[in-house]
Design a protein around this motif. Structure first.
Motif, PDB file in Angstrom:
ATOM      1  N   ILE A  86      -4.315 -17.252  -7.390  1.00 32.24           N
ATOM      2  CA  ILE A  86      -3.506 -18.145  -6.558  1.00 32.24           C
ATOM      3  C   ILE A  86      -2.035 -18.105  -6.957  1.00 32.24           C
ATOM      4  N   LEU A  87      -1.753 -17.825  -8.207  1.00 28.55           N
ATOM      5  CA  LEU A  87      -0.352 -17.616  -8.590  1.00 28.55           C
ATOM      6  C   LEU A  87       0.207 -16.392  -7.864  1.00 28.55           C
ATOM      7  N   ARG A  88      -0.587 -15.338  -7.801  1.00 28.95           N
ATOM      8  CA  ARG A  88      -0.160 -14.130  -7.094  1.00 28.95           C
ATOM      9  C   ARG A  88       0.012 -14.404  -5.601  1.00 28.95           C
ATOM     10  N   GLU A  89      -0.950 -15.097  -5.003  1.00 27.25           N
ATOM     11  CA  GLU A  89      -0.897 -15.353  -3.566  1.00 27.25           C
ATOM     12  C   GLU A  89       0.236 -16.307  -3.188  1.00 27.25           C
ATOM     13  N   ALA A 110       6.980 -23.308  -4.144  1.00 27.33           N
ATOM     14  CA  ALA A 110       5.614 -22.998  -3.727  1.00 27.33           C
ATOM     15  C   ALA A 110       4.723 -24.107  -4.241  1.00 27.33           C
ATOM     16  N   ALA A 111       3.525 -24.235  -3.641  1.00 22.50           N
ATOM     17  CA  ALA A 111       2.637 -25.331  -4.036  1.00 22.50           C
ATOM     18  C   ALA A 111       1.183 -24.899  -4.008  1.00 22.50           C
ATOM     19  N   LEU A 112       0.399 -25.481  -4.909  1.00 17.29           N
ATOM     20  CA  LEU A 112      -1.034 -25.224  -4.998  1.00 17.29           C
ATOM     21  C   LEU A 112      -1.784 -26.546  -4.887  1.00 17.29           C
ATOM     22  N   ASP A 113      -2.802 -26.576  -4.038  1.00 18.39           N
ATOM     23  CA  ASP A 113      -3.689 -27.729  -3.927  1.00 18.39           C
ATOM     24  C   ASP A 113      -4.996 -27.374  -4.609  1.00 18.39           C
ATOM     25  N   LEU A 114      -5.278 -28.030  -5.731  1.00 22.52           N
ATOM     26  CA  LEU A 114      -6.478 -27.733  -6.497  1.00 22.52           C
ATOM     27  C   LEU A 114      -7.544 -28.812  -6.360  1.00 22.52           C
ATOM     28  N   ALA A 115      -7.203 -29.924  -5.701  1.00 24.02           N
ATOM     29  CA  ALA A 115      -8.105 -31.068  -5.671  1.00 24.02           C
ATOM     30  C   ALA A 115      -8.711 -31.348  -4.305  1.00 24.02           C
ATOM     31  N   ILE A 141      -0.989 -22.800  -1.082  1.00 27.82           N
ATOM     32  CA  ILE A 141      -2.326 -22.231  -1.249  1.00 27.82           C
ATOM     33  C   ILE A 141      -3.263 -23.353  -1.674  1.00 27.82           C
ATOM     34  N   THR A 142      -4.465 -23.391  -1.111  1.00 29.12           N
ATOM     35  CA  THR A 142      -5.470 -24.351  -1.549  1.00 29.12           C
ATOM     36  C   THR A 142      -6.753 -23.640  -1.943  1.00 29.12           C
ATOM     37  N   PHE A 171      -6.507 -20.730   2.587  1.00 28.04           N
ATOM     38  CA  PHE A 171      -7.579 -21.124   1.680  1.00 28.04           C
ATOM     39  C   PHE A 171      -7.964 -19.887   0.881  1.00 28.04           C
ATOM     40  N   SER A 172      -7.825 -19.973  -0.435  1.00 31.18           N
ATOM     41  CA  SER A 172      -8.104 -18.833  -1.295  1.00 31.18           C
ATOM     42  C   SER A 172      -9.501 -18.970  -1.868  1.00 31.18           C
ATOM     43  N   GLY A 173     -10.413 -18.123  -1.419  1.00 27.25           N
ATOM     44  CA  GLY A 173     -11.780 -18.224  -1.883  1.00 27.25           C
ATOM     45  C   GLY A 173     -12.431 -16.907  -2.237  1.00 27.25           C
TER      46      GLY A 173
END
Length: 297
Positions: free
Chosen positions: A129-132, A203-208, A227-228, A241-243
């Motif tokens: 997710i850091l890469r994306e 940039a932002a990441l949603d982990l929750a 990215i979530t 959505f990164s899965g």
């Protein structure tokens, strides 16, 4: 052998500790006597039937992806480890006394089995997710839900790469986030303004998966910068959505390097015996973790 299994989709009560036949390796695989298994959100999402489109499974099914243990079977073509070696990595149905592994690395010196079991999926996810996200050294990354396993890894890897991080978590975890090098703030009412006071967000990441996608898009100004890994409805807002996992062997190799250099440490918040897998899932779904939860065999 003892193994955690479920015969129907549902809540944690569907998990059962059963007697099962031992698995055996195929070419390019190793089997380990499991000493500890990591508990990941994907485990209870699979148990609930949330992942059927991406990962169809047949019932009854086992549980678990991450593990650390002692190699006791080596498949054809495997030359980097031998019986007796201590390894950690990803495999199949790891909530069990024995598990076949598809990706592994030797455990770094000084790491316990419990600690090692908490790294594989977490580090692969963090690196992916850091890469994306496209965030670069000198920029600022916002991480929502930053105190869990993936968040702990993201914060430390970002710091190692020269990326500034703003992390949100509960009040009890503010000092923990700061100890990992993040600018910390609480979630809850007014959190976007508190983030703005800490600086620009690149940039932002949603982990929750706590319903923050709209605010993250507003803070970054572009849904492509968000990215979530937790909000299945995010694509409706143009957010990715990164899965799909990347190279697990590459992630494990990078994890070994970071751990060996003292640049990455993910604490184990709580350990559970194999018979308490349902309790581990209940606690995982409740969130508010500081690091990782693992099952000990």
């Amino acid at each position: 052998m003892k193994k955690v299994s479920f015969a129907e989709f549902g809540g944690p009560e569907v998990l059962r500790l059963i007697d099962a036949e031992e698995p055996h390796v195929g070419p390019g695989q190793v089997r380990i006597a499991v000493r500890a298994a990591g508990v990941n959100p994907v485990d209870w999402r699979v148990r609930e039937g949330q992942m059927l489109k991406a990962h169809p499974i047949e019932l009854p099914a086992g549980v678990g992806l991450d593990a650390a243990g002692v190699v006791d079977e080596v498949g054809e073509g495997v030359e980097d480890v031998k019986a007796g070696d201590h390894v950690f990595g990803e495999g199949f149905d790891t909530y069990a006394e024995y598990a076949v592994m598809s990706a592994w690395a030797r455990m770094p010196e000084g790491l316990t089995f419990e600690e090692a079991a908490g790294y594989p999926s977490v580090v692969e996810t963090a690196l992916r997710i850091l890469r994306e996200s496209g965030v670069r050294p000198g920029q600022t990354l916002l991480v929502c839900g930053a105190s869990g396993g993936v968040g702990s890894a993201v914060l430390q890897i970002a710091r190692d790469r020269g990326i500034s991080v703003i992390g949100t978590a509960g009040a009890a975890n503010q000092d923990y986030l700061r100890s990992l090098g993040a600018h910390a703030t609480t979630y809850g009412e007014g959190w976007p303004e508190r983030v703005r006071q800490l600086g620009r967000v690149d940039a932002a990441l949603d982990l929750a998966g706590s319903g923050v996608i709209r605010e993250l898009v507003e803070l970054t100004g572009d849904p492509r910068k968000v990215i979530t890994i937790a909000d299945l409805g995010a694509p409706e807002s143009g957010v990715r959505f990164s899965g799909v996992a990347g190279s697990v062997p590459d992630a494990l190799a990078e994890a070994v390097g970071l751990i060996s250099r003292g640049r990455l440490h993910i604490p184990v918040e709580r350990s559970y015996p194999l018979a308490e897998a349902a309790k581990a899932h209940i606690d995982s779904q409740a969130g508010h973790a500081r690091g990782r939860r693992v099952l000990v065999i």
